[in-house]
Design a protein around this motif. Structure first.
Motif, PDB file in Angstrom:
ATOM      1  N   THR A 123     -32.342  -1.001  26.812  1.00 20.86           N
ATOM      2  CA  THR A 123     -33.035  -2.124  27.460  1.00 20.86           C
ATOM      3  C   THR A 123     -33.238  -1.860  28.952  1.00 20.86           C
ATOM      4  OG1 THR A 123     -30.867  -3.234  27.589  1.00 20.86           O
ATOM      5  CG2 THR A 123     -32.372  -3.925  25.832  1.00 20.86           C
ATOM      6  N   LEU A 139     -34.642  -8.689  32.702  1.00 23.21           N
ATOM      7  CA  LEU A 139     -33.575  -8.414  31.739  1.00 23.21           C
ATOM      8  C   LEU A 139     -32.742  -9.663  31.491  1.00 23.21           C
ATOM      9  CD1 LEU A 139     -32.026  -4.907  32.598  1.00 23.21           C
ATOM     10  CD2 LEU A 139     -32.959  -5.641  30.399  1.00 23.21           C
ATOM     11  N   LEU A 140     -32.515  -9.961  30.222  1.00 25.49           N
ATOM     12  CA  LEU A 140     -31.632 -11.061  29.832  1.00 25.49           C
ATOM     13  C   LEU A 140     -30.397 -10.455  29.167  1.00 25.49           C
ATOM     14  CD1 LEU A 140     -34.211 -13.438  28.070  1.00 25.49           C
ATOM     15  CD2 LEU A 140     -33.620 -13.368  30.508  1.00 25.49           C
ATOM     16  N   PRO A 141     -29.253 -10.394  29.843  1.00 30.75           N
ATOM     17  CA  PRO A 141     -28.062  -9.794  29.237  1.00 30.75           C
ATOM     18  C   PRO A 141     -27.598 -10.593  28.017  1.00 30.75           C
ATOM     19  CG  PRO A 141     -27.820 -10.011  31.623  1.00 30.75           C
ATOM     20  CD  PRO A 141     -29.018 -10.815  31.231  1.00 30.75           C
ATOM     21  N   ALA A 142     -27.653  -9.972  26.855  1.00 36.40           N
ATOM     22  CA  ALA A 142     -27.291 -10.678  25.615  1.00 36.40           C
ATOM     23  C   ALA A 142     -25.853 -11.185  25.649  1.00 36.40           C
ATOM     24  CB  ALA A 142     -27.495  -9.755  24.413  1.00 36.40           C
ATOM     25  N   TYR A 176     -39.524 -10.903  28.754  1.00 37.11           N
ATOM     26  CA  TYR A 176     -38.073 -10.943  28.904  1.00 37.11           C
ATOM     27  C   TYR A 176     -37.475  -9.960  27.889  1.00 37.11           C
ATOM     28  CZ  TYR A 176     -39.051 -15.251  31.437  1.00 37.11           C
ATOM     29  OH  TYR A 176     -39.544 -16.167  32.337  1.00 37.11           O
ATOM     30  N   THR A 178     -34.122  -8.206  26.086  1.00 32.29           N
ATOM     31  CA  THR A 178     -32.695  -8.376  25.831  1.00 32.29           C
ATOM     32  C   THR A 178     -32.226  -7.423  24.740  1.00 32.29           C
ATOM     33  OG1 THR A 178     -30.941 -10.026  25.513  1.00 32.29           O
ATOM     34  CG2 THR A 178     -32.870 -10.183  24.060  1.00 32.29           C
ATOM     35  N   GLN A 179     -30.902  -7.347  24.605  1.00 34.02           N
ATOM     36  CA  GLN A 179     -30.302  -6.436  23.640  1.00 34.02           C
ATOM     37  C   GLN A 179     -30.143  -7.110  22.274  1.00 34.02           C
ATOM     38  OE1 GLN A 179     -28.307  -7.296  26.558  1.00 34.02           O
ATOM     39  NE2 GLN A 179     -29.338  -5.726  27.769  1.00 34.02           N
TER      40      GLN A 179
END
Length: 442
Positions: A123, A139-142, A176, A178-179
């Motif tokens: 990501t 980036l949206l940290p999962a 966006y 994310t992981q």
């Protein structure tokens, strides 16, 4: 807003990442869920195993080889020197963490932390790639919002609340990122949604934001009506219901994680399976609607163990099955198929880690027969148990030895249990009988 998930192959090379960029760069806001680069998770599993076996030298060798692979990809993906340097610095941090793991005492939490590195790296790399290409992304940290409870089910209240917060903090962006796969458990430790869990991540997010649609992008053009690895001439299915897709995913269709459709089914959020390598192909649409009756598809699930439990105490007795099921519940072992007679019950399991303990308890009141290396062949379609052409599948009984049949438990599923050595022959013959397609010669 749509949610798009891309698997390991889709981000497995610079060329494929460029394809993904073309697909998502359409001007619409979306959340993009990424798996680890193809091959990475297998390497991380190997690293964890070597640490568990106290073979730090072998673990370090795998870590160094994987690091070299990522360095090569970054150099090709990011000619921009600033972003190239930034990404290499981040990737080096992740590999330094892996090196540190080789000096730690192995635990399940440590293994989960090791396995999480693949999605974190893919990501970050893709995010900087989009920045280089002038595409607005965030980036949206999962691990800031994705969580499972003590039953390993999604904590939807927590996810909705924290995802909304993370989206707000990320600010305005077109895409966006994310992981997939990774999450926290109920203790706040790093965990995951098991192999293929990025699909599940995508539909959990889709349900949380009430998405317009969830798209699962892979390297095949939708769900096929049989396993293309063993049967020639299979065809993609244009439409499936949630129930049909869930049955196929659970019983072996590799394109979907078994729990993928569960989060979105209640809200009727469509799921579309698409091919990254052929974006114009229609793929498979999964919705609440049933478009036709009859058998639509065949899937196979391997590594099945069949257990026959025979006892004269069953005859006209109540409570016998309750006693049997309580043993499987004690050892948290789920049952796939079950058939009964007056004095015996046969059932199947796909997790045999507690088999010896289960057999020991069953033998206290019954005689037991165990057959390993079995496969469940699952036939799926709307109301197939009532369809006028379903009788065709029973032609196979004269050609293949069937260990068990499950018919009538679900209107949408008929399951056959065969020895795994007969799996490919069974798939091919069913394909002939039901779809009249050309099959591979045995």
């Amino acid at each position: 807003m749509k949610v798009l998930k891309f698997g390991g192959t889709s981000v497995g090379s610079v060329e494929n990442m460029a394809n993904v960029k073309q697909i998502i760069n359409d001007g619409d806001k979306k959340i993009v869920v990424l798996s680890a680069m193809s091959g990475t998770t297998n390497s991380l599993v190997e690293i964890a195993k070597n640490i568990k076996d106290s073979n730090s030298e072998k673990a370090l060798e795998t870590i160094n080889l994987l690091h070299e692979k990522y360095t090569t990809v970054i150099n090709e993906l990011l000619p921009n020197q600033r972003l190239n340097s930034l990404t290499k610095s981040y990737i080096s941090e992740r590999f330094n963490f892996l090196v540190e793991c080789t000096y730690k005492t192995f635990s399940q939490v440590l293994e989960n932390e090791i396995l999480a590195q693949g999605e974190l790296m893919s990501t970050f790399m893709f995010h900087t790639f989009l920045e280089q290409e002038g595409i607005s992304s965030a980036l949206l940290p999962a691990l800031d919002f994705m969580r499972i409870d003590e039953h390993k089910e999604p904590s939807f209240h927590y996810i909705k609340q924290n995802l909304s917060k993370v989206l707000t903090e990320a600010g305005n962006a077109e895409i966006y990122i994310t992981q997939g796969f990774i999450c926290l458990d109920d203790n706040g430790e790093v965990s995951n949604l098991q192999r293929g869990g990025s699909d599940y991540t995508a539909t959990i997010i889709g349900a949380a934001i009430k998405a317009e649609e969830v798209q699962i992008w892979t390297d095949i053009d939708g769900m096929h009506n049989n396993d293309p690895r063993f049967v020639e001439g299979t065809k993609p299915i244009s439409d499936l219901s949630f129930d049909e897709a869930a049955e196929l995913a659970y019983f072996g269709a590799k394109i979907l994680h078994p729990q993928t459709v569960l989060p979105v089914r209640e809200d009727g959020i469509p799921v579309r399976l698409k091919n990254t390598m052929d974006p114009e192909a229609k793929g498979t649409s999964i919705t609440s609607s049933h478009f036709e009756t009859g058998i639509k598809a065949i899937a196979a699930k391997d590594n099945i163990t069949a257990i026959k439990i025979k006892s004269g105490r069953m005859l006209q007795a109540h409570g016998f099955l309750k006693k049997v099921f309580e043993i499987f519940e004690t050892y948290e072992t789920s049952i796939d198929m079950i058939t009964t007679s007056e004095v015996a019950v046969s059932l199947t399991i796909d997790d045999d880690k507690n088999l010896d303990k289960i057999i020991s308890e069953l033998e206290a009141f019954a005689s037991i027969e165990v057959d390993k290396n079995q496969s469940i062949i699952c036939l799926v379609g709307h109301s197939i148990v009532n369809h006028e052409k379903t009788y065709k599948l029973f032609k196979i009984l004269k050609d293949v030895k069937i260990r068990m049949i499950s018919y009538g438990g679900s209107r949408n599923n008929i399951s056959l249990l065969v020895d795994t050595t007969n799996k490919v022959t069974t798939l091919q013959k069913l394909n002939n009988y039901l779809f009249e397609l050309v099959t591979l010669q045995q």
